[in-house]
Enzyme design. Structure first.
Site, PDB file in Angstrom:
ATOM      1  N   GLY A 165       0.894  -1.362  -0.073  1.00 50.09           N
ATOM      2  CA  GLY A 165       0.037  -0.034  -0.111  1.00 50.09           C
ATOM      3  C   GLY A 165       0.741   1.220   0.054  1.00 50.09           C
ATOM      4  N   LYS A 201      -7.224   2.185 -13.553  1.00 45.42           N
ATOM      5  CA  LYS A 201      -8.370   2.544 -13.402  1.00 45.42           C
ATOM      6  C   LYS A 201      -8.574   2.242 -11.870  1.00 45.42           C
ATOM      7  CE  LYS A 201     -12.876   3.805 -14.094  1.00 45.42           C
ATOM      8  NZ  LYS A 201     -13.286   5.109 -14.195  1.00 45.42           N
ATOM      9  N   TYR A 202      -9.321   3.145 -10.826  1.00 45.13           N
ATOM     10  CA  TYR A 202      -9.552   2.651  -9.789  1.00 45.13           C
ATOM     11  C   TYR A 202     -10.604   1.793  -9.484  1.00 45.13           C
ATOM     12  CZ  TYR A 202      -9.989   2.696  -4.551  1.00 45.13           C
ATOM     13  OH  TYR A 202     -10.365   2.511  -3.440  1.00 45.13           O
ATOM     14  N   ARG A 291       6.948 -15.700  -3.260  1.00 41.84           N
ATOM     15  CA  ARG A 291       7.492 -16.482  -2.109  1.00 41.84           C
ATOM     16  C   ARG A 291       6.467 -17.388  -1.716  1.00 41.84           C
ATOM     17  NH1 ARG A 291       5.225 -11.401  -0.653  1.00 41.84           N
ATOM     18  NH2 ARG A 291       3.408 -11.461   0.602  1.00 41.84           N
ATOM     19  N   VAL A 294       1.859 -16.409   3.878  1.00 43.21           N
ATOM     20  CA  VAL A 294       1.519 -16.664   5.307  1.00 43.21           C
ATOM     21  C   VAL A 294       0.389 -17.409   5.100  1.00 43.21           C
ATOM     22  CG1 VAL A 294       0.654 -15.618   7.279  1.00 43.21           C
ATOM     23  CG2 VAL A 294       2.438 -14.409   6.161  1.00 43.21           C
ATOM     24  N   ARG A 337      -5.391 -14.844  11.508  1.00 41.49           N
ATOM     25  CA  ARG A 337      -3.938 -14.509  12.194  1.00 41.49           C
ATOM     26  C   ARG A 337      -3.959 -14.197  13.374  1.00 41.49           C
ATOM     27  NH1 ARG A 337      -0.455 -11.872   7.165  1.00 41.49           N
ATOM     28  NH2 ARG A 337      -1.140 -12.883   5.622  1.00 41.49           N
TER      29      ARG A 337
HETATM   30  C1  MV4 Z   1      -5.790  -1.305  -6.236  1.00 39.38           C
HETATM   31  C2  MV4 Z   1      -7.249  -1.127  -5.781  1.00 39.38           C
HETATM   32  C3  MV4 Z   1      -7.979  -0.615  -6.681  1.00 39.38           C
HETATM   33  N1  MV4 Z   1      -7.902  -0.540  -7.970  1.00 39.38           N
HETATM   34  N2  MV4 Z   1      -5.851  -1.173  -7.778  1.00 39.38           N
HETATM   35  C4  MV4 Z   1      -3.414  -2.295  -2.325  1.00 39.38           C
HETATM   36  C5  MV4 Z   1      -2.014  -3.018  -2.145  1.00 39.38           C
HETATM   37  C6  MV4 Z   1      -1.651  -3.274  -3.450  1.00 39.38           C
HETATM   38  N3  MV4 Z   1      -1.267  -4.817  -3.362  1.00 39.38           N
HETATM   39  C7  MV4 Z   1      -2.828  -3.020  -4.462  1.00 39.38           C
HETATM   40  N4  MV4 Z   1      -3.788  -2.449  -3.868  1.00 39.38           N
HETATM   41  C8  MV4 Z   1      -4.949  -1.989  -4.239  1.00 39.38           C
HETATM   42  N5  MV4 Z   1      -4.649  -1.784  -5.714  1.00 39.38           N
HETATM   43  C9  MV4 Z   1      -6.638  -0.732  -8.623  1.00 39.38           C
HETATM   44  N6  MV4 Z   1      -6.602  -0.504  -9.792  1.00 39.38           N
HETATM   45  C10 MV4 Z   1      -7.234  -1.388  -4.416  1.00 39.38           C
HETATM   46  C11 MV4 Z   1      -6.354  -1.670  -3.844  1.00 39.38           C
HETATM   47  C12 MV4 Z   1      -6.491  -1.865  -2.253  1.00 39.38           C
HETATM   48  C13 MV4 Z   1      -6.571  -3.186  -1.597  1.00 39.38           C
HETATM   49  C14 MV4 Z   1      -6.235  -4.197  -2.340  1.00 39.38           C
HETATM   50  C15 MV4 Z   1      -6.393  -5.539  -2.048  1.00 39.38           C
HETATM   51  C16 MV4 Z   1      -6.532  -5.690  -0.600  1.00 39.38           C
HETATM   52  C17 MV4 Z   1      -6.788  -4.669   0.167  1.00 39.38           C
HETATM   53  C18 MV4 Z   1      -6.733  -3.474  -0.339  1.00 39.38           C
HETATM   54  C19 MV4 Z   1      -7.138  -2.320   0.234  1.00 39.38           C
HETATM   55  C20 MV4 Z   1      -6.992  -1.027  -0.140  1.00 39.38           C
HETATM   56  C21 MV4 Z   1      -6.478  -0.701  -1.534  1.00 39.38           C
END
Ligand code: MV4
Length: 450
Positions: A165, A201-202, A291, A294, A337
């Site tokens: 993050g 894109k979000y 890897r 967990v 966990r």
């Molecule tokens: C994103 C997303 C929404 N849209 N990408 C969080 C850490 C990294 N592994 C990728 N993450 C995210 N990427 C796009 N295009 C939202 C997250 C995200 C998230 C992803 C998986 C598990 C928990 C999360 C919590 C907040 C944001």
């Protein structure tokens, strides 16, 4: 096969590796800091070497000390566990330069997947579905703004070296882009020494679904289905399950084959996890972890395989003990966990364990390095155990989790156990109706956790 391996880790994952080695007739070497002289992994290994002072930087992350421990003990291979040096390509290089074997992927694959732009480019070229976004890096604010307008807001700007993050910023609108772009670049620079960023894109309400893959390094690879790890707090997973409650057998077979074929194509060796966001029935690749994770035990439970044993086998040049057609899912598994943390803020809570009792019975696995009278040192991660349950179906697994949590005794420190008792009262947990934001909303509403 190796005669002796060194485990470059501590806690429950060190025990996990030592156990696999022992079943294979392989001797094990534990390494430890001065703070861990009384740790269970030191007791359980056949031999141990003290490699430095408490600070991880000077012990579990000290490459020269770990290589020296191999040379002193005659260990032929190193298992890194998770965290610490497990995804450090430079470490792998040095191990190989010393004629030793890294039990894990190649330095090249670790490097490839550690750079998120390269990982995404590679996966896209291999036919893995990705989140729509920039083609590679975005070098200027003007380009970021053009892409934002083209794709439509919200978008997310991610540091290519990011993880957990960090270096990730959402731009809600065009007016928000300059701030998001600049802060993502600045965080990439300060946290990872790399300010390269890309745009996607979000996705607003996805689930986190990850596919377990396994390769032999010689062009054969399989998948072991998915895990749903959507229940997270500040990018720390809390509750994981397999199979995913929202995934159909057809979806699993389709995305699983795509992932296995991609790994076969690059001659991937050992265990890997391909992470996706899953929204409206579609999978979107985000990252690959090179890897053992967990949460691997939930996959082990439903497939009935020992992933660490397989890692050691392929590292020694032997084939995996299964093919894709041998891998069928049996029932449902959930892991929670157990952290030494004080609710509601999850503040670390090290200290002396005055009483420890692990739950047992059918379908219960407790992976922990705790024992009565053990003192949890303040220097490391707060994970002190993983409770893994297995049932014939999801309701049975949930009932078993509730039962096993009731048997678990960890006295002397605060733990996350009360959180799981509370979560098991929630309808959404029983229906599987959650996404990546569900837990943080729940914590805010129920514990006032900011
Ligand atoms: C994103 C997303 C929404 N849209 N990408 C969080 C850490 C990294 N592994 C990728 N993450 C995210 N990427 C796009 N295009 C939202 C997250 C995200 C998230 C992803 C998986 C598990 C928990 C999360 C919590 C907040 C944001």
């Amino acid at each position: 096969m190796f005669n002796k391996i060194l485990v470059a880790n501590r806690g429950e994952i060190a025990l996990r590796v030592i156990r696999a080695a022992r079943e294979m007739g392989i001797a094990s070497v534990a390494v430890h800091s001065t703070a861990d002289s009384d740790a269970m992994h030191v007791r359980m290994a056949d031999e141990s070497v003290c490699i430095g002072p408490p600070s991880s930087q000077d012990s579990y992350l000290s490459v020269p000390a770990i290589i020296a421990a191999c040379e002193i003990t005659g260990a032929e291979a190193i298992h890194p566990g998770y965290g610490f040096l497990s995804e450090n390509a430079g470490f792998v290089q040095i191990i190989e330069d010393h004629g030793l074997t890294f039990i894990g992927p190649t330095a090249e694959h670790i490097r490839m997947m550690g750079d998120k732009i390269t990982a995404k480019d590679t996966m896209k070229a291999l036919g893995v579905p990705c989140v729509p976004g920039s083609d590679g890096g975005v070098a200027t604010l003007e380009e970021a703004q053009r892409l934002g307008a083209e794709m439509g807001y919200p978008v997310i700007i991610k540091a290519t070296a990011g993880g957990g993050g960090k270096g990730m910023k959402v731009a809600e609108s065009a007016a928000d882009m300059e701030r998001a772009y600049r802060t993502a670049r600045a965080e990439g620079k300060s946290n990872f020494g790399n300010d390269e960023v890309y745009i996607e894109k979000y996705l607003t309400t996805p689930r986190h679904i990850e596919i377990q893959v396994f390769g032999d390094g010689k062009g054969r690879a399989v998948h072991l289905g998915e895990r749903d790890c959507s229940l997270q707090r500040r990018h720390q997973k809390v509750f994981e399950e397999a199979p995913g409650p929202s995934i159909t057998p057809e979806e699993r077979a389709r995305i699983g084959k795509i992932c296995a074929d991609a790994c076969a194509n690059i001659n991937y060796i050992g265990a890997g996890t391909i992470e996706f966001l899953y929204e409206n029935g579609e999978f979107y690749f985000i990252e690959m972890n090179t890897r053992l994770q967990v949460e691997h035990p939930v996959t082990e439970a439903i497939f009935g395989v020992d992933l660490v044993r397989e890692q050691i086998r392929v590292a020694a040049g032997l084939p995996m003990t299964f093919e894709q057609d041998d891998l069928t899912i049996n029932g449902h598994s959930i892991e929670v966990r157990i952290n030494a943390e004080k609710l509601p803020n999850f503040s670390p809570c090290p200290g002396k364990i005055t009483q420890y009792h692990a739950p047992g019975g059918l379908g219960v696995r407790m992976d922990s390095a705790l024992y009565d009278g053990y003192s949890i040192p303040p220097y490391y991660d707060s994970l002190i155990g993983k409770l893994i349950v297995h049932g014939r179906d999801r309701p049975e697994a949930l009932a078993r989790l509730n039962r096993a949590l009731g048997e678990l005794i960890v006295d002397g420190v605060d733990t996350t156990v009360p959180l799981f008792h509370a979560l098991l009262q929630e309808k959404d947990i029983h229906t599987g109706g959650y996404n990546i934001h569900w837990l943080e909303h729940w914590l805010e509403t129920n514990l006032g956790d900011a």
